[in-house]
Design a protein around this motif. Structure first.
Motif, PDB file in Angstrom:
ATOM      1  N   TRP A  48       0.839  -1.195   0.000  1.00 18.70           N
ATOM      2  CA  TRP A  48       0.000   0.000   0.000  1.00 18.70           C
ATOM      3  C   TRP A  48       0.883   1.257   0.000  1.00 18.70           C
ATOM      4  CZ3 TRP A  48      -4.588   1.815  -1.033  1.00 18.70           C
ATOM      5  CH2 TRP A  48      -4.999   3.030  -0.494  1.00 18.70           C
ATOM      6  N   GLU A  49       1.975   1.239   0.746  1.00 13.99           N
ATOM      7  CA  GLU A  49       2.875   2.376   0.827  1.00 13.99           C
ATOM      8  C   GLU A  49       3.505   2.665  -0.540  1.00 13.99           C
ATOM      9  OE1 GLU A  49       2.804  -0.202   3.051  1.00 13.99           O
ATOM     10  OE2 GLU A  49       1.914   0.940   4.691  1.00 13.99           O
ATOM     11  N   LYS A  50       3.943   1.618  -1.222  1.00 10.95           N
ATOM     12  CA  LYS A  50       4.533   1.782  -2.563  1.00 10.95           C
ATOM     13  C   LYS A  50       3.479   2.295  -3.543  1.00 10.95           C
ATOM     14  CE  LYS A  50       7.557   0.770  -5.977  1.00 10.95           C
ATOM     15  NZ  LYS A  50       7.788   1.988  -6.725  1.00 10.95           N
ATOM     16  N   PHE A  51       2.271   1.758  -3.455  1.00 16.28           N
ATOM     17  CA  PHE A  51       1.161   2.191  -4.305  1.00 16.28           C
ATOM     18  C   PHE A  51       0.910   3.688  -4.127  1.00 16.28           C
ATOM     19  CE2 PHE A  51      -3.736   1.912  -4.764  1.00 16.28           C
ATOM     20  CZ  PHE A  51      -3.702   2.151  -6.133  1.00 16.28           C
ATOM     21  N   ASN A  52       0.898   4.152  -2.879  1.00 18.51           N
ATOM     22  CA  ASN A  52       0.691   5.576  -2.613  1.00 18.51           C
ATOM     23  C   ASN A  52       1.840   6.419  -3.156  1.00 18.51           C
ATOM     24  OD1 ASN A  52      -1.740   6.493  -0.799  1.00 18.51           O
ATOM     25  ND2 ASN A  52      -1.246   4.388  -0.285  1.00 18.51           N
ATOM     26  N   LYS A  53       3.049   5.920  -3.037  1.00 13.96           N
ATOM     27  CA  LYS A  53       4.211   6.640  -3.560  1.00 13.96           C
ATOM     28  C   LYS A  53       4.121   6.745  -5.087  1.00 13.96           C
ATOM     29  CE  LYS A  53       8.467   6.261  -1.855  1.00 13.96           C
ATOM     30  NZ  LYS A  53       9.783   5.688  -1.519  1.00 13.96           N
ATOM     31  N   ASP A  54       3.700   5.640  -5.743  1.00 16.82           N
ATOM     32  CA  ASP A  54       3.574   5.633  -7.202  1.00 16.82           C
ATOM     33  C   ASP A  54       2.412   6.511  -7.671  1.00 16.82           C
ATOM     34  OD1 ASP A  54       5.695   3.870  -7.269  1.00 16.82           O
ATOM     35  OD2 ASP A  54       4.454   2.101  -7.709  1.00 16.82           O
ATOM     36  N   GLY A  55       1.324   6.545  -6.899  1.00 21.46           N
ATOM     37  CA  GLY A  55       0.170   7.362  -7.241  1.00 21.46           C
ATOM     38  C   GLY A  55      -0.785   6.748  -8.252  1.00 21.46           C
ATOM     39  N   ARG A  56      -0.298   5.749  -8.973  1.00 21.51           N
ATOM     40  CA  ARG A  56      -1.110   5.072  -9.993  1.00 21.51           C
ATOM     41  C   ARG A  56      -0.332   3.845 -10.443  1.00 21.51           C
ATOM     42  NH1 ARG A  56      -4.465   7.854 -14.621  1.00 21.51           N
ATOM     43  NH2 ARG A  56      -4.916   6.089 -15.972  1.00 21.51           N
TER      44      ARG A  56
ATOM     45  N   GLU B 111      -5.986  -0.165 -14.462  1.00 23.06           N
ATOM     46  CA  GLU B 111      -5.196   0.832 -13.735  1.00 23.06           C
ATOM     47  C   GLU B 111      -5.978   1.356 -12.537  1.00 23.06           C
ATOM     48  OE1 GLU B 111      -3.314   3.848 -16.124  1.00 23.06           O
ATOM     49  OE2 GLU B 111      -2.753   2.359 -17.644  1.00 23.06           O
ATOM     50  N   PHE B 112      -5.243   1.521 -11.437  1.00 25.15           N
ATOM     51  CA  PHE B 112      -5.807   2.001 -10.175  1.00 25.15           C
ATOM     52  C   PHE B 112      -5.010   3.187  -9.660  1.00 25.15           C
ATOM     53  CE2 PHE B 112      -6.945  -2.502 -10.179  1.00 25.15           C
ATOM     54  CZ  PHE B 112      -8.266  -2.474  -9.744  1.00 25.15           C
ATOM     55  N   SER B 113      -5.682   4.009  -8.865  1.00 27.08           N
ATOM     56  CA  SER B 113      -4.993   5.031  -8.084  1.00 27.08           C
ATOM     57  C   SER B 113      -5.494   4.909  -6.643  1.00 27.08           C
ATOM     58  CB  SER B 113      -5.251   6.436  -8.634  1.00 27.08           C
ATOM     59  OG  SER B 113      -6.601   6.779  -8.504  1.00 27.08           O
ATOM     60  N   PRO B 114      -4.660   5.269  -5.673  1.00 26.17           N
ATOM     61  CA  PRO B 114      -5.094   5.197  -4.274  1.00 26.17           C
ATOM     62  C   PRO B 114      -6.107   6.291  -3.961  1.00 26.17           C
ATOM     63  CG  PRO B 114      -2.839   6.022  -4.416  1.00 26.17           C
ATOM     64  CD  PRO B 114      -3.279   5.704  -5.804  1.00 26.17           C
ATOM     65  N   VAL B 115      -7.080   5.949  -3.112  1.00 23.52           N
ATOM     66  CA  VAL B 115      -8.079   6.913  -2.655  1.00 23.52           C
ATOM     67  C   VAL B 115      -7.755   7.318  -1.222  1.00 23.52           C
ATOM     68  CG1 VAL B 115     -10.534   7.299  -2.149  1.00 23.52           C
ATOM     69  CG2 VAL B 115      -9.859   6.036  -4.209  1.00 23.52           C
ATOM     70  N   GLU B 116      -7.723   6.321  -0.324  1.00 23.53           N
ATOM     71  CA  GLU B 116      -7.397   6.619   1.069  1.00 23.53           C
ATOM     72  C   GLU B 116      -7.039   5.348   1.822  1.00 23.53           C
ATOM     73  OE1 GLU B 116     -10.676   7.846   3.656  1.00 23.53           O
ATOM     74  OE2 GLU B 116     -12.074   7.099   2.145  1.00 23.53           O
ATOM     75  N   ALA B 117      -6.226   5.520   2.852  1.00 29.83           N
ATOM     76  CA  ALA B 117      -5.915   4.419   3.771  1.00 29.83           C
ATOM     77  C   ALA B 117      -7.096   4.275   4.731  1.00 29.83           C
ATOM     78  CB  ALA B 117      -4.642   4.726   4.550  1.00 29.83           C
ATOM     79  N   LEU B 118      -7.345   3.049   5.167  1.00 28.51           N
ATOM     80  CA  LEU B 118      -8.364   2.843   6.190  1.00 28.51           C
ATOM     81  C   LEU B 118      -7.822   3.356   7.514  1.00 28.51           C
ATOM     82  CD1 LEU B 118      -9.757  -0.741   5.434  1.00 28.51           C
ATOM     83  CD2 LEU B 118     -10.582   1.469   4.607  1.00 28.51           C
ATOM     84  N   LYS B 119      -8.674   3.959   8.323  1.00 28.80           N
ATOM     85  CA  LYS B 119      -8.242   4.452   9.635  1.00 28.80           C
ATOM     86  C   LYS B 119      -7.753   3.296  10.490  1.00 28.80           C
ATOM     87  CE  LYS B 119     -11.005   8.559   9.659  1.00 28.80           C
ATOM     88  NZ  LYS B 119     -12.321   9.083   9.741  1.00 28.80           N
ATOM     89  N   LYS B 120      -8.441   2.165  10.385  1.00 29.73           N
ATOM     90  CA  LYS B 120      -8.077   0.949  11.109  1.00 29.73           C
ATOM     91  C   LYS B 120      -8.170  -0.200  10.104  1.00 29.73           C
ATOM     92  CE  LYS B 120     -10.952  -1.035  13.978  1.00 29.73           C
ATOM     93  NZ  LYS B 120     -11.894  -1.228  15.078  1.00 29.73           N
ATOM     94  N   THR B 121      -7.082  -0.943   9.935  1.00 30.68           N
ATOM     95  CA  THR B 121      -7.117  -2.055   8.991  1.00 30.68           C
ATOM     96  C   THR B 121      -8.149  -3.089   9.442  1.00 30.68           C
ATOM     97  OG1 THR B 121      -5.358  -3.283  10.114  1.00 30.68           O
ATOM     98  CG2 THR B 121      -4.685  -1.739   8.366  1.00 30.68           C
ATOM     99  N   VAL B 122      -8.651  -3.850   8.481  1.00 30.16           N
ATOM    100  CA  VAL B 122      -9.623  -4.902   8.770  1.00 30.16           C
ATOM    101  C   VAL B 122      -8.978  -6.225   8.374  1.00 30.16           C
ATOM    102  CG1 VAL B 122     -11.944  -5.807   8.323  1.00 30.16           C
ATOM    103  CG2 VAL B 122     -11.553  -3.323   8.377  1.00 30.16           C
ATOM    104  N   THR B 123      -8.774  -7.084   9.362  1.00 26.26           N
ATOM    105  CA  THR B 123      -8.054  -8.335   9.135  1.00 26.26           C
ATOM    106  C   THR B 123      -8.976  -9.420   8.583  1.00 26.26           C
ATOM    107  OG1 THR B 123      -8.476  -9.237  11.329  1.00 26.26           O
ATOM    108  CG2 THR B 123      -6.510  -7.821  11.078  1.00 26.26           C
ATOM    109  N   LEU B 124      -8.357 -10.420   7.985  1.00 26.13           N
ATOM    110  CA  LEU B 124      -9.101 -11.575   7.497  1.00 26.13           C
ATOM    111  C   LEU B 124      -9.830 -12.255   8.653  1.00 26.13           C
ATOM    112  CD1 LEU B 124      -9.903 -13.501   5.221  1.00 26.13           C
ATOM    113  CD2 LEU B 124      -7.735 -14.719   5.624  1.00 26.13           C
TER     114      LEU B 124
END
Length: 134
Positions: free
Chosen positions: A15-23, A83-96
């Motif tokens: 997710w961090e790399k995705f946000n850095k890439d932006g798309r 193709e995707f772009s990030p929208v937002e991180a979840l405030k609290k992750t949701v686990t499997l």
């Protein structure tokens, strides 16, 4: 609008790399059911970004910014990318584990077809996971 879940191993693409890439384009999908889900995606659809293997949790929301086209990493015309772009991180992750423990999510494809790398999410499932992330 349709909703989806896309999986990535965080050591390969986080997710961090995705946000850095932006798309990015989602490539390497070699499962027909997952490919069919990608072909059904429309610009503006939202997708949960799920860290698989390590973490096993939904960490953010992405948006489809370009619909399916030929996967440039292969000459085989059976395979596509979206193709995707990030929208937002979840405030609290949701686990499997949290998803499996929630009766309303017992039919989600993530649980029923756990190996599927790109899956559909029903609107009520999407809303429930968002609620769990607050």
């Amino acid at each position: 609008m349709n909703y989806w879940l896309i999986k990535s191993e965080p050591e390969k693409y986080s997710w961090e790399k995705f946000n850095k890439d932006g798309r990015t384009f989602w490539d390497g999908v070699r499962n027909y059911a997952a490919r069919n889900n990608m072909r059904a995606m429309k610009e503006g659809d939202l997708a949960f970004f799920y860290h698989s293997n390590e973490g096993k949790e939904i960490v953010g929301i992405a948006k489809v910014v370009k619909e399916a086209y030929q996967d440039p990493t292969t000459d085989d015309t059976n395979w596509v990318v979206v193709e995707f772009s990030p929208v937002e991180a979840l405030k609290k992750t949701v686990t499997l584990a949290q998803i499996k423990a929630e009766p309303m999510l017992s039919e989600i494809q993530l649980v029923r077809q756990g190996r599927l790398s790109v899956s559909a999410v029903k609107p009520e499932e999407f809303d429930k996971i968002l609620e769990m992330s607050r």
